[in-house]
Design a protein around this motif. Structure first.
Motif, PDB file in Angstrom:
ATOM      1  N   ASN A  11       6.696   7.881   3.584  1.00 36.50           N
ATOM      2  CA  ASN A  11       6.036   7.178   4.686  1.00 36.50           C
ATOM      3  C   ASN A  11       5.797   8.062   5.900  1.00 36.50           C
ATOM      4  OD1 ASN A  11       4.798   4.793   5.418  1.00 36.50           O
ATOM      5  ND2 ASN A  11       6.542   4.078   6.590  1.00 36.50           N
ATOM      6  N   GLN A  12       5.668   9.385   5.709  1.00 36.60           N
ATOM      7  CA  GLN A  12       5.331  10.256   6.829  1.00 36.60           C
ATOM      8  C   GLN A  12       4.724  11.539   6.281  1.00 36.60           C
ATOM      9  OE1 GLN A  12       9.019  11.057   8.826  1.00 36.60           O
ATOM     10  NE2 GLN A  12       9.555  12.738   7.528  1.00 36.60           N
ATOM     11  N   GLY A  13       4.386  12.457   7.190  1.00 34.73           N
ATOM     12  CA  GLY A  13       3.784  13.707   6.757  1.00 34.73           C
ATOM     13  C   GLY A  13       2.291  13.579   6.569  1.00 34.73           C
ATOM     14  N   ARG A  14       1.676  14.472   5.751  1.00 33.19           N
ATOM     15  CA  ARG A  14       0.232  14.526   5.579  1.00 33.19           C
ATOM     16  C   ARG A  14      -0.252  13.791   4.342  1.00 33.19           C
ATOM     17  NH1 ARG A  14      -1.756  20.637   7.177  1.00 33.19           N
ATOM     18  NH2 ARG A  14      -0.964  20.653   9.289  1.00 33.19           N
ATOM     19  N   LYS A  15       0.515  12.834   3.842  1.00 32.56           N
ATOM     20  CA  LYS A  15       0.105  12.102   2.654  1.00 32.56           C
ATOM     21  C   LYS A  15      -1.196  11.354   2.940  1.00 32.56           C
ATOM     22  CE  LYS A  15       3.233   9.777   0.398  1.00 32.56           C
ATOM     23  NZ  LYS A  15       3.214  10.393  -0.907  1.00 32.56           N
ATOM     24  N   SER A  16      -2.162  11.482   2.002  1.00 29.43           N
ATOM     25  CA  SER A  16      -3.438  10.801   2.194  1.00 29.43           C
ATOM     26  C   SER A  16      -3.286   9.293   2.066  1.00 29.43           C
ATOM     27  CB  SER A  16      -4.456  11.313   1.173  1.00 29.43           C
ATOM     28  OG  SER A  16      -3.990  11.076  -0.151  1.00 29.43           O
ATOM     29  N   GLU A  17      -2.315   8.818   1.278  1.00 26.67           N
ATOM     30  CA  GLU A  17      -2.060   7.384   1.120  1.00 26.67           C
ATOM     31  C   GLU A  17      -0.673   7.073   1.655  1.00 26.67           C
ATOM     32  OE1 GLU A  17      -5.660   6.183  -0.283  1.00 26.67           O
ATOM     33  OE2 GLU A  17      -3.938   4.923   0.142  1.00 26.67           O
ATOM     34  N   ARG A  18      -0.605   6.356   2.766  1.00 25.33           N
ATOM     35  CA  ARG A  18       0.680   5.965   3.316  1.00 25.33           C
ATOM     36  C   ARG A  18       1.355   4.941   2.410  1.00 25.33           C
ATOM     37  NH1 ARG A  18       2.526   9.050   7.701  1.00 25.33           N
ATOM     38  NH2 ARG A  18       0.708   9.795   8.821  1.00 25.33           N
ATOM     39  N   ALA A  19       2.626   4.685   2.693  1.00 29.63           N
ATOM     40  CA  ALA A  19       3.397   3.806   1.816  1.00 29.63           C
ATOM     41  C   ALA A  19       2.813   2.398   1.782  1.00 29.63           C
ATOM     42  CB  ALA A  19       4.857   3.765   2.285  1.00 29.63           C
ATOM     43  N   TRP A  20       2.327   1.903   2.941  1.00 23.14           N
ATOM     44  CA  TRP A  20       1.815   0.529   2.961  1.00 23.14           C
ATOM     45  C   TRP A  20       0.538   0.409   2.138  1.00 23.14           C
ATOM     46  CZ3 TRP A  20      -3.027   0.588   4.922  1.00 23.14           C
ATOM     47  CH2 TRP A  20      -3.362   1.604   5.816  1.00 23.14           C
ATOM     48  N   ALA A  21      -0.290   1.459   2.129  1.00 24.70           N
ATOM     49  CA  ALA A  21      -1.522   1.417   1.342  1.00 24.70           C
ATOM     50  C   ALA A  21      -1.203   1.446  -0.149  1.00 24.70           C
ATOM     51  CB  ALA A  21      -2.420   2.590   1.721  1.00 24.70           C
ATOM     52  N   GLU A  22      -0.234   2.284  -0.532  1.00 21.70           N
ATOM     53  CA  GLU A  22       0.170   2.361  -1.940  1.00 21.70           C
ATOM     54  C   GLU A  22       0.779   1.031  -2.391  1.00 21.70           C
ATOM     55  OE1 GLU A  22       3.181   4.994  -4.789  1.00 21.70           O
ATOM     56  OE2 GLU A  22       3.085   5.339  -2.632  1.00 21.70           O
ATOM     57  N   LEU A  23       1.561   0.385  -1.520  1.00 23.18           N
ATOM     58  CA  LEU A  23       2.180  -0.898  -1.845  1.00 23.18           C
ATOM     59  C   LEU A  23       1.111  -1.945  -2.148  1.00 23.18           C
ATOM     60  CD1 LEU A  23       4.558  -2.900  -1.961  1.00 23.18           C
ATOM     61  CD2 LEU A  23       4.340  -3.162   0.512  1.00 23.18           C
TER      62      LEU A  23
ATOM     63  N   GLU B 199      -1.970  -1.478  -3.092  1.00 19.31           N
ATOM     64  CA  GLU B 199      -2.711  -1.109  -4.303  1.00 19.31           C
ATOM     65  C   GLU B 199      -1.937  -1.528  -5.556  1.00 19.31           C
ATOM     66  OE1 GLU B 199      -4.400   2.955  -6.464  1.00 19.31           O
ATOM     67  OE2 GLU B 199      -3.746   2.997  -4.379  1.00 19.31           O
ATOM     68  N   ILE B 200      -0.634  -1.246  -5.579  1.00 21.31           N
ATOM     69  CA  ILE B 200       0.180  -1.608  -6.742  1.00 21.31           C
ATOM     70  C   ILE B 200       0.256  -3.127  -6.889  1.00 21.31           C
ATOM     71  CG2 ILE B 200       2.507  -1.523  -7.710  1.00 21.31           C
ATOM     72  CD1 ILE B 200       2.834   1.218  -6.416  1.00 21.31           C
ATOM     73  N   SER B 201       0.441  -3.843  -5.775  1.00 20.81           N
ATOM     74  CA  SER B 201       0.512  -5.304  -5.829  1.00 20.81           C
ATOM     75  C   SER B 201      -0.788  -5.898  -6.361  1.00 20.81           C
ATOM     76  CB  SER B 201       0.812  -5.850  -4.427  1.00 20.81           C
ATOM     77  OG  SER B 201       0.850  -7.264  -4.436  1.00 20.81           O
ATOM     78  N   ASP B 202      -1.926  -5.345  -5.924  1.00 20.12           N
ATOM     79  CA  ASP B 202      -3.215  -5.850  -6.417  1.00 20.12           C
ATOM     80  C   ASP B 202      -3.362  -5.607  -7.917  1.00 20.12           C
ATOM     81  OD1 ASP B 202      -3.788  -6.674  -3.908  1.00 20.12           O
ATOM     82  OD2 ASP B 202      -5.274  -5.133  -3.456  1.00 20.12           O
TER      83      ASP B 202
END
Length: 533
Positions: A102-114, A116-119
């Protein structure tokens, strides 16, 4: 009824204690204890059993078995929803979820990944989804916005202000520098424009696209053109926005019998006698009020920069320009802010797929080519604490084992004492009934006798509290070294994917340069020889 957990107890007190036990073995660098997720379903679309199943699937895919969690299905509203609370500390490596996901230069933050997986899971179960209406905001960014510390919000406001008094896109870039905004404009690249606030806590440049649709090169150019049209309608030019504002004429006090129906916003002129205004007059009035608001907000800061802005303007002595048509797109000439630093990857820019490779290296913590060169050879890196951590583990493990044996000794002491006090006639039957406790006591007693001597304090046997304090102190040293070591391991693993090809590329470049110099010397010698002949 519908409560479940993973790697911990499901009741609140037990889960809290189990979370705390795992947190005690972690790095301890974050103040976040846990994360809370809520997965909601449309009314009457799932049963509580199905909601629990889907929630557990979400946890399995999202957390991948690395974090403790408690999940509960609630029906206190007209729709069922799952509450999930998971520990911020990894069960296995001690790192926090915040650090890893949930930090750094990740293109997909944790909330966006969450989301996507839920959908994906809801699609598999044939459930309805929410159509996204725009990009979300991370919780940290939301808190910063509420506190007024968000550099994105500051960038939004400052860029909008600069657009207000810029004539075109080229003038906008010049004004960004004087307004404390660093930029990089490379029209040939995929991401053409980047911004950074000077001295406002922003560490890296951010792409214009990430600020929103209104901050791309095309959008900024269009907005400047629209602002020019509005200012023209109000008989205001960009030159007027750079000059200091005229003093505001105070509004005369209304008579007591006069009914006040309009807003009491102060104006620079007396109120008109005729309250009925034409659409053209209203348009100019609105534009003038917008300009006055801008003056009030920027007066203090702009006053100190007037000379510099007037000097940097292209035609400061000319009369007010009349913009005739929308400002055209900027010509594709590379423009860079004077604050931009030199390219730390310049030597390998010619490599194949260099942009992708550099992005991967920076994501792994390698910030420059010099940083990467530190991993070319198997030298001892200052952040490599493998030996220190191994020595600390070798000290911690026997102490913890000794503490565990002392607890085992204490737990079974009463039974063993009763066994010793019995007569020889009844000892055999008593031992048979309490064999596990007696064996455990004798095992602990033997282990303590064999391993306690190195920890004696002034010739006396240490207490369990003394050993616990020694273990805690060693673990603090271990945990202090662990984050830096883990960061080094990540950098080392990332660097090793590219060290060979980068080293070969640089060596080839050096060889080509040597060959070129050799050929140049040879031609020079031949030229001298021909001249002499």
């Amino acid at each position: 009824m519908y409560v479940n957990s993973y790697a911990c107890r499901s009741d609140s007190a037990g889960a809290s204690e189990d979370f705390r036990a795992v947190r005690g073995t972690g790095t301890g660098r974050t103040q976040i204890l846990a994360y809370h997720m809520i997965q909601s379903f449309a009314p009457s679309e799932v049963t509580p059993e199905q909601a629990m199943q889907i929630g557990e699937e979400l946890c399995d895919r999202y957390l991948k078995g690395d974090y403790q969690y408690v999940i509960a299905v609630h029906n206190d509203k007209d729709h069922l929803h799952c509450h999930i609370i998971f520990n911020n500390t990894n069960l296995y490596n001690g790192l926090s979820f915040t650090t890893e996901h949930n930090q750094g230069r990740k293109s997909e933050r944790a909330w966006a990944e969450l989301r996507e997986i839920s959908d994906e899971i809801c699609k598999e179960h044939g459930l309805s989804l929410i159509d996204p209406k725009g990009k979300g905001v991370s919780y940290l960014e939301l808190l910063k916005q509420e506190e007024g510390k968000s550099w994105k919000e500051k960038l939004h406001v400052r860029i909008a202000e600069v657009m207000l008094y810029s004539r075109d896109f080229a003038d906008f870039l010049k004004n960004c520098t004087s307004a404390g905004i660093e930029y990089v404009y490379t029209p040939k690249n995929k991401y053409k424009l980047k911004f950074k606030l000077s001295g406002d806590g922003q560490q890296r440049f951010t792409r214009a696209e990430t600020l929103g649709e209104g901050f791309t090169v095309e959008s900024i150019t269009e907005q400047i053109a629209e602002i020019q049209e509005k200012l023209l309608a109000a008989n205001v030019t960009p030159d007027m926005l750079i000059e200091p504002p005229k003093p505001v004429v105070p509004k005369t006090e209304p008579k007591p019998t006069q009914a006040v129906t309009a807003p009491t916003t102060p104006k620079q002129s007396a109120e008109p006698e005729n309250t009925t205004e034409t659409s053209e007059t209203a348009k100019r009035k609105a534009a003038a009020e917008q300009v006055e608001k801008f003056f009030a907000a920027r007066r203090a800061r702009r006053q100190a920069q007037l000379d510099m802005l007037n000097a940097s303007a292209s035609k400061p002595a000319e009369p007010k320009p009349e913009p005739s048509a929308p400002t055209p797109q900027p010509t594709p000439t590379e423009s860079k802010a004077p604050e931009k630093k030199e390219d730390v990857w310049a030597e390998i820019r010619g490599m194949r797929d260099c942009d992708k490779m550099i992005a991967d290296l920076e994501a792994g913590g390698i910030t420059s080519l010099d940083d990467l060169k530190g991993f070319f050879w198997n030298f001892k890196h200052p952040d490599d604490h493998t030996d220190e951590l191994a020595k600390l583990r070798a000290k911690i493990e026997p102490i913890d084992k000794l503490i565990a044996m002392m607890e085992q000794h204490s737990q079974n002491y009463d039974i063993y004492k009763e066994y010793q006090e019995r007569s020889a006639f009844t000892q055999k039957s008593f031992r048979k009934k309490n064999a596990a406790a007696i064996d455990a006591f004798e095992e602990a007693d033997k282990y303590i006798a064999e391993h306690i001597k190195p920890y004696y304090i002034k010739g006396k046997m240490p207490k369990q509290n003394d050993l616990q304090a020694k273990s805690t102190k060693l673990k603090e040293k271990y945990n202090a070294l662990l984050p830096e070591h883990n960061a080094f391991v990540t950098k080392r693993d990332t660097a090793h994917k590219y060290t060979r090809q980068v080293r070969n590329y640089l060596q080839n470049k050096e060889q080509q340069e040597r060959n070129r110099q050799y050929q140049e010397r040879k031609r020079s010698q031949q030229k001298k020889k021909d001249t002499l002949e």
